[in-house]
Every structure is written in C-alpha cells, then in structure tokens.
Motif scaffolding. Sequence first.
Motif, PDB file in Angstrom:
ATOM      1  N   ARG A  83       0.731  -1.259  -0.019  1.00  0.00           N
ATOM      2  CA  ARG A  83       0.087   0.021   0.080  1.00  0.00           C
ATOM      3  C   ARG A  83       0.819   1.310  -0.082  1.00  0.00           C
ATOM      4  N   ILE A  84       1.964   1.281   0.760  1.00  0.00           N
ATOM      5  CA  ILE A  84       2.742   2.409   0.811  1.00  0.00           C
ATOM      6  C   ILE A  84       3.690   2.529  -0.598  1.00  0.00           C
ATOM      7  N   GLY A  85       4.094   1.443  -1.087  1.00  0.00           N
ATOM      8  CA  GLY A  85       4.846   1.426  -2.401  1.00  0.00           C
ATOM      9  C   GLY A  85       3.942   2.126  -3.440  1.00  0.00           C
ATOM     10  N   HIS A  86       2.629   1.400  -3.412  1.00  0.00           N
ATOM     11  CA  HIS A  86       1.915   1.923  -4.525  1.00  0.00           C
ATOM     12  C   HIS A  86       1.031   3.135  -4.366  1.00  0.00           C
ATOM     13  N   ILE A  87       1.167   3.832  -3.469  1.00  0.00           N
ATOM     14  CA  ILE A  87       0.436   5.341  -2.939  1.00  0.00           C
ATOM     15  C   ILE A  87      -1.023   4.837  -2.815  1.00  0.00           C
ATOM     16  N   ARG A  88      -1.432   3.946  -2.072  1.00  0.00           N
ATOM     17  CA  ARG A  88      -2.512   3.665  -1.683  1.00  0.00           C
ATOM     18  C   ARG A  88      -3.000   3.992  -0.334  1.00  0.00           C
ATOM     19  N   ARG A  89      -4.258   4.574  -0.147  1.00  0.00           N
ATOM     20  CA  ARG A  89      -4.542   4.948   1.329  1.00  0.00           C
ATOM     21  C   ARG A  89      -4.501   3.786   2.288  1.00  0.00           C
ATOM     22  N   PRO A  90      -4.271   3.882   3.529  1.00  0.00           N
ATOM     23  CA  PRO A  90      -3.761   2.898   4.426  1.00  0.00           C
ATOM     24  C   PRO A  90      -5.250   2.424   5.064  1.00  0.00           C
ATOM     25  N   HIS A  91      -5.117   1.276   5.416  1.00  0.00           N
ATOM     26  CA  HIS A  91      -6.133   0.613   6.388  1.00  0.00           C
ATOM     27  C   HIS A  91      -6.153   1.454   7.639  1.00  0.00           C
ATOM     28  N   ARG A  92      -7.335   1.442   8.505  1.00  0.00           N
ATOM     29  CA  ARG A  92      -7.187   2.145   9.687  1.00  0.00           C
ATOM     30  C   ARG A  92      -6.318   1.441  10.710  1.00  0.00           C
ATOM     31  N   ASP A  93      -6.114   0.209  10.559  1.00  0.00           N
ATOM     32  CA  ASP A  93      -5.345  -0.493  11.226  1.00  0.00           C
ATOM     33  C   ASP A  93      -3.899  -0.610  11.147  1.00  0.00           C
ATOM     34  N   ASP A  94      -3.371  -0.247   9.796  1.00  0.00           N
ATOM     35  CA  ASP A  94      -2.010  -0.509   9.217  1.00  0.00           C
ATOM     36  C   ASP A  94      -0.959  -0.016  10.338  1.00  0.00           C
ATOM     37  N   LEU A  95      -1.338   1.309  10.905  1.00  0.00           N
ATOM     38  CA  LEU A  95      -0.098   1.975  11.714  1.00  0.00           C
ATOM     39  C   LEU A  95       0.156   1.104  12.950  1.00  0.00           C
ATOM     40  N   ALA A  96      -1.027   0.810  13.430  1.00  0.00           N
ATOM     41  CA  ALA A  96      -1.420  -0.172  14.718  1.00  0.00           C
ATOM     42  C   ALA A  96      -0.483  -1.468  14.551  1.00  0.00           C
ATOM     43  N   ARG A  97      -0.545  -2.025  13.208  1.00  0.00           N
ATOM     44  CA  ARG A  97      -0.008  -3.227  13.091  1.00  0.00           C
ATOM     45  C   ARG A  97       1.514  -2.865  12.942  1.00  0.00           C
ATOM     46  N   ILE A  98       2.007  -2.029  12.511  1.00  0.00           N
ATOM     47  CA  ILE A  98       3.688  -1.849  12.389  1.00  0.00           C
ATOM     48  C   ILE A  98       4.078  -1.293  13.658  1.00  0.00           C
ATOM     49  N   GLU A  99       3.371  -0.672  14.453  1.00  0.00           N
ATOM     50  CA  GLU A  99       3.764  -0.146  15.813  1.00  0.00           C
ATOM     51  C   GLU A  99       3.802  -1.457  16.743  1.00  0.00           C
ATOM     52  N   GLN A 100       2.938  -2.308  16.506  1.00  0.00           N
ATOM     53  CA  GLN A 100       2.754  -3.482  17.410  1.00  0.00           C
ATOM     54  C   GLN A 100       3.966  -4.367  17.226  1.00  0.00           C
ATOM     55  N   THR A 101       4.312  -4.486  15.968  1.00  0.00           N
ATOM     56  CA  THR A 101       5.664  -5.170  15.612  1.00  0.00           C
ATOM     57  C   THR A 101       6.924  -4.432  16.196  1.00  0.00           C
ATOM     58  N   LEU A 102       6.966  -3.278  15.922  1.00  0.00           N
ATOM     59  CA  LEU A 102       8.144  -2.336  16.679  1.00  0.00           C
ATOM     60  C   LEU A 102       8.255  -2.632  18.149  1.00  0.00           C
ATOM     61  N   ARG A 103       6.804  -2.577  18.869  1.00  0.00           N
ATOM     62  CA  ARG A 103       6.803  -2.906  20.473  1.00  0.00           C
ATOM     63  C   ARG A 103       7.362  -4.411  20.466  1.00  0.00           C
ATOM     64  N   ASP A 104       7.027  -5.389  19.537  1.00  0.00           N
ATOM     65  CA  ASP A 104       7.485  -6.816  19.895  1.00  0.00           C
ATOM     66  C   ASP A 104       9.182  -6.913  19.628  1.00  0.00           C
ATOM     67  N   LEU A 105       9.524  -5.898  18.836  1.00  0.00           N
ATOM     68  CA  LEU A 105      11.047  -6.059  18.276  1.00  0.00           C
ATOM     69  C   LEU A 105      12.064  -5.228  19.447  1.00  0.00           C
ATOM     70  N   GLU A 106      11.321  -4.658  20.444  1.00  0.00           N
ATOM     71  CA  GLU A 106      12.130  -3.789  21.368  1.00  0.00           C
ATOM     72  C   GLU A 106      13.329  -4.510  22.237  1.00  0.00           C
ATOM     73  N   ARG A 107      12.909  -5.740  22.752  1.00  0.00           N
ATOM     74  CA  ARG A 107      14.149  -6.489  23.581  1.00  0.00           C
ATOM     75  C   ARG A 107      15.066  -6.698  22.456  1.00  0.00           C
ATOM     76  N   GLY A 108      14.661  -7.245  21.443  1.00  0.00           N
ATOM     77  CA  GLY A 108      15.788  -7.810  20.553  1.00  0.00           C
ATOM     78  C   GLY A 108      16.701  -6.647  20.010  1.00  0.00           C
ATOM     79  N   ALA A 109      16.133  -5.621  19.813  1.00  0.00           N
ATOM     80  CA  ALA A 109      16.821  -4.423  19.402  1.00  0.00           C
ATOM     81  C   ALA A 109      17.765  -3.884  20.546  1.00  0.00           C
ATOM     82  N   PHE A 110      17.359  -4.072  21.679  1.00  0.00           N
ATOM     83  CA  PHE A 110      18.166  -3.305  22.479  1.00  0.00           C
ATOM     84  C   PHE A 110      19.294  -4.448  22.745  1.00  0.00           C
ATOM     85  N   ILE A 111      19.285  -5.881  22.906  1.00  0.00           N
ATOM     86  CA  ILE A 111      20.228  -6.840  22.920  1.00  0.00           C
ATOM     87  C   ILE A 111      21.275  -6.706  21.886  1.00  0.00           C
ATOM     88  N   ALA A 112      20.831  -6.398  20.595  1.00  0.00           N
ATOM     89  CA  ALA A 112      21.557  -6.093  19.500  1.00  0.00           C
ATOM     90  C   ALA A 112      22.467  -4.978  19.676  1.00  0.00           C
TER      91      ALA A 112
END
Length: 365
Positions: free
Chosen positions: A138-167
């Motif tokens: 959707r981002i690459g083809h300039i399509r409007r996002p789904h209302r939950d898209d931002l939340a999906r990415i932010e949840q993934t970032l939250r899930d990666l917090e611990r691993g990013a710190f360890i790295a």
Amino acid sequence: MSTSYSPDQPQQSQSWFGPETEAALHAVVPNVMPEQSLALYARWWQLEAWLRELIYVELRALHGARWIDELRAASGRQSQDGAFSHMSTADSENPLAYLDYSQLLPIIDIHWDQLQYALLERKSWDGRQEELKRVRHRIGHIRRPHRDDLARIEQTLRDLERGAFIACASYNRRMAPRSGKFTDPVTTGWIAAEHPTAQRLIRHAEMQYGVSLDVEVSRRPWATWPNSLESVKGVLWHVDFFLRDRAVNVSALWNATRSIRSLIVHLHVSDPHHAGFTFSAADDAKAISDAVGLCFDAVLHASRRGHGAQGITDMDDRVLTEWRNRAESIDYRIMSRSGWYIVDESTIPISMFGAGGAVEILPNW
C-alpha cells in the motif's frame, strides 16, 4: 545507518525539520497526503531500516568482507544506480539498500540462527509477514492505508524492542583482550604494541597530538567467546581514537581509508573529537592489524587543532547537528547518532523505537 531510540526521560518539544521540509509538509499534508499515510510511512521506514541495519551487522560479523556475496540480488539495481554518479547518496554503496522488503525476508530466513535473538518466535515472525507485506505494498503504490495499518507496524516495533536492545547493547559490551592470552596479530600488534606503526605512533600521538587509542572486542549474541581471535566469526573489533585538542575532518578521514574500506564495518564520529572504527574478526587478522595502523595515520592527517578542520568555533547543538548530518551523508557506514554506539546496559529504561514499548529490565543474552 542510524537507529532511532529514545531514553525513558522527558523530551524537549522542538522541530527537527529544516525550512524546505516544513514547506513541503505544509503543502502536501493533509491536503494531498493523508496524515495517517505520513505516519505510516515514517513507521515503516523505521521498521525496515532497522531490519537492514540488523542484517548488515550480523552478516558482517559472520562473513566479514565477504558479506556482500550473500546479496547478489542487489547487484543489478546497484549497478544501474551507479551510472548516475551525480545522484549518489550515502546508501549508493550499500547493497542492502537495493533490496525490496520481500527480498530481505529470504536473507533473514537463511541466517535465522544469527538473527532470531532479535526477532520474534519463528512461527510468529513468519505469520506476521503476510500482513506486513500488504502494508508495504500500500505504501509503495501510494494507496490509502487501512485504519489498522499503523497499529500493525507499531505493534511489530514494540515486539522488537527487546531484541533491538540486545543487538545494540551487545555491540557495546566490550572487553580488551589480554595480550598474554591471545596471540592474534591485532592483540599483539595493538594491545601489546608490537606492530611497527604502533611502536611509531602510540606514544608519539599521545605526546605530540593528544590522540589516544583504545582497542576492544565485542561478541554477537549468537556467538561464543573463542579461544583465538584470529579469523573468528561473531566477534567485532572496536578501535577508538580520542582527540583531546584536535577535530576530525570526516570527509578527509573517509577518503584516507579508501584502501581498507571493505574491512570497515562502521566509522563512528559522535563529535569532532572522536573516531571509532569497527572491524569484523571474521576477516584476516593481519589485514585488520595493518588497517588499524592505516586508520591511525589517517586520523592524525585528517585532524586539526580545535574545530578549525570543520570551520566550527562553537559546538552548540545546532552546529553539532549540522556537523553530524554532513558526516552521515558521506557513506552508510558512517554513524554519528546511532544506537549501535549509544545503547548499553546503563541506558535502561529505554524505548528503542518510541512506539509505545520499552525495555525496563536488563534481559539476558
């Protein structure tokens, strides 16, 4: 490559945008581009940029200078881009910058043993990818996002917090090898000071130039400490030069290290009075030892007393920011504000991505 991170402390409210950026945002958002699309793009940039950084560090620690052999898919686009040398950027020599997100996933899969500590449980990671790829499309083809898209990415970032710190924290958990225990060319050459350049420069640089040297190693979370530091996977050498009364011209320094650039994992320049080089112990130890000597000479030749080398007389926050921006615009291996050099066991509590997650207790690794 710079990792976005925010210590768990109050942040001052200020604009980080220059006038051109402010003008563009005012013209486009929200009249042309939905605000949510801008936020979504920013978060996706953060996620994908972090994964590229992570892959880069682990592949360099595993393969040394031969890491590029793992990324043949990028060669076509990179060579095409190289024809437009007047449009080159700091990422022009980074093969990872020419891979789509869908091309990063097979690399992660092949090197799961080195990357899994920083990601999710395998089934969860694989299951997350189909949704993330839809967002990326959707981002690459300039399509409007789904209302939950931002939340999906932010949840993934939250899930990666611990691993990013360890790295990042493992990158900065360093120790100086004992010359009596290790007999590799870097240890004997620069900690025991037996390398000809070490004998020529260490004392001279300290006495005449106020430049000192620190040589240490760190271990990636997937590796174990070896009995030998010669051509070993999963260990990084950190060579830091501290300039008491002199300032480094980063462009001149980078040009002076052209002949050994394939060995350099990172060049860190947090301010004009420090230059830190990272090397992979997977590479030839004698070549690294000789490269340290070349870096030593390069630092001395590319530095001047005070801030004169950069035209800086007063290093306030604005000037320091401009100095760092210029440094990071040279090459993707040059870091000035990266979590790779900032995050360690003392920075807890910390939010690596500022997406609502945090690391509050020191994890084991």
